[in-house]
Design a protein around this motif. Structure first.
Motif, short mmCIF file in Angstrom:
data_model
loop_
_atom_site.label_atom_id
_atom_site.label_comp_id
_atom_site.label_asym_id
_atom_site.label_seq_id
_atom_site.Cartn_x
_atom_site.Cartn_y
_atom_site.Cartn_z
N THR A 69 0.69 -1.13 0.01
CA THR A 69 0.05 0.06 -0.11
C THR A 69 0.91 1.21 -0.01
O THR A 69 0.11 2.40 -0.08
CB THR A 69 -0.96 0.11 1.33
N ASP A 70 2.10 1.21 0.07
CA ASP A 70 3.09 2.35 0.00
C ASP A 70 4.27 1.88 -0.72
O ASP A 70 4.62 0.70 -0.72
CB ASP A 70 3.17 2.55 1.60
N SER A 71 4.97 2.98 -0.99
CA SER A 71 6.33 2.57 -1.75
C SER A 71 7.22 1.96 -0.68
O SER A 71 7.22 2.17 0.43
CB SER A 71 6.92 4.14 -2.04
#
Length: 478
Positions: A69-71
């Motif tokens: 859900t995130d880098s």
């Protein structure tokens, strides 16, 4: 014909490279790499689902996709993608670990490591190197917990990360990689740790220790003998010929299974021919072939040794099945060695995804006067990897010699003959087995080569119990 069984440890490179890596990969980039990883493994791997059913792999893929859900940094990408690959539970299906690309920068940035190295024996952890300032931590002590977390939990987490057919094989990786380095791969290193230890099954003591710089660790650990011995050695011990062939690959190459030069046997052949010439000239009738601490390689090397003492035609397996694919074909299109002509034609002529049986020709014993007709004894241990364990199994199955030592962690019936592909965004290299190889006696179990005579070494001493036992046994066996 050459078949390459690349050691798992080729994925463990500790030569620091100081490079500029991309700081973060976007959600879309990491998910795209995961998609490519799963689809390509399905296309190329001989049987991705031999140990983990497809529905379990699909669930893991879905859950992992939803968790992104995130880098992520490159290291964090390794941390989530390698365990997915390791679900195959096959040693030849794995990532290269992140040391070559990231570890040099970590050292340069004054990163820290846990200061204790351990060895795993029967799911227990024993201290092998103490680089902390606490001199009361004794070598051989059992590590019970780290920061209140049972050591069994750490072992389980590292096993979850590593590819391998069994826990015994994965435990050897602790020795190859070292626990401090492996802990860095798994989690962010803390400034201090509370370690509980047990000595001689007695009371447990608690010790607070500080992390040390990675540079200090590497400086000190570089003084420790490495697990794999790449030297080729021939000598005479008490009138017994001793041959340690080293890895079955070209020592003048990079060792990369995707490079043709790795298969050049000229240097190896000269060494073997010279050794057996000296054996004949010295009229030695006992031969030790030491396959311990051997990283493996190609049977085109090991077959040359066996031919000198084989008393019948032989081949390294009873069956060799290959799955072809677009990526496998891309490698074989570049192969020009005439010894591989039939296999190359078969791979290129079959449709992608098809599995075919490759004919394995018999190797003939040496016909000239150099042929060794005495007794052969082969030394093996848990670090006899890949083609080394296959070679030991061949000698055992054809009754060419007596195996002495401990059961190998790697397996002679194996999913191997690997190639590699690269993930499009993170550029992580992934190894996959294109073939299923069954040892000469036809046993399809994925288990190590068992010695005819078992000798258990003490890893906390400098003594070589296996070699010492073999020499004394041979003297009585004359």
């Amino acid at each position: 014909m050459k078949y390459f069984f690349t050691l798992i440890a080729l994925c463990f490179s500790f030569h620091p490279i100081f490079s500029q890596e991309k700081l973060k990969y976007s959600v879309d980039e990491v998910k795209a790499d995961l998609d490519f990883l799963y689809s390509t493994l399905q296309d190329t791997h001989y049987n991705l689902y031999i140990n983990t059913p497809k529905n379990e792999y699909d669930i893991a893929f879905s859950e992992l996709t939803n968790s992104i859900t995130d880098s992520l940094s490159l290291l964090d990408s390794y941390r989530i993608l390698q365990p997915f690959t390791a679900l195959s539970e096959l040693g030849h299906c794995t990532f290269d670990l992140p040391f070559a690309r990231l570890y040099g920068n970590y050292i340069n940035e004054e990163g820290k490591l846990f200061p204790l190295n351990i060895r795993i024996e029967n799911n227990k952890a024993f201290l092998t190197h103490n680089l902390s300032s606490d001199s009361t931590l004794m070598i051989g002590s059992e590590i019970v917990s780290i920061n209140g977390k049972p050591i069994e939990n750490y072992i389980s987490e590292i096993h979850h990360y590593l590819s391998g057919e069994n826990s015994y094989l994965k435990d050897t990786f602790f020795d190859l990689v070292s626990f401090p380095r492996m802990l860095w791969v798994l989690e962010d290193i803390k400034d201090s740790y509370t370690v509980k230890v047990r000595v001689d099954d007695k009371s447990i003591s608690s010790h607070k220790i500080q992390a040390i710089s990675a540079l200090e660790f590497e400086t000190e650990f570089s003084k420790v003998p490495q697990i794999f011995d790449n030297r080729r050695t021939f000598k005479i011990i008490d009138n017994i010929a001793y041959l340690k062939p080293g890895p079955f690959m070209n020592l003048e190459s990079s060792g990369n299974s995707s490079e043709i030069e790795t298969f050049n046997t000229n240097e190896f052949k000269n060494f073997v021919d010279s050794a057996f010439l000296k054996i004949r000239e010295g009229k030695h009738n006992q031969l030790i072939v030491d396959l311990r601490n051997n990283s493996g390689g190609s049977n085109s090397f090991s077959d040359q040794i066996i031919a000198y003492f084989a008393d019948k035609p032989f081949k390294f397996c009873s069956k060799f099945e290959v799955k072809t694919s677009k990526i496998t074909k891309e490698f074989w299109e570049k192969v020009e060695d005439t010894q591989n002509k039939e296999l190359k034609e078969s791979i290129l002529s079959h449709k992608n995804g098809e599995i075919f049986t490759s004919d394995i020709s018999l190797n003939q014993p040496q016909a000239d006067s150099l042929q060794f007709k005495g007794k052969v004894y082969v030394l093996i241990n848990r670090y006899s990897y890949s083609q080394a364990t296959v070679t030991a199994a061949m000698i055992q199955d054809y009754k060419f010699g007596t195996l002495i030592g401990e059961t190998t962690a790697d397996v002679p019936t194996t999913y191997g003959a690997i190639h590699q592909f690269e993930l499009p965004n993170t550029k992580i290299s992934v190894s996959y087995p294109k073939a299923f190889i069954i040892r000469p006696n036809g046993n399809t179990e994925l288990k190590g080569t068992t010695p005819d005579i078992k000798v258990t070494p003490n890893r906390f001493t400098e003594k070589d119990e296996i070699l010492d036992y073999a020499i004394e046994f041979i003297k009585k066996d004359i």
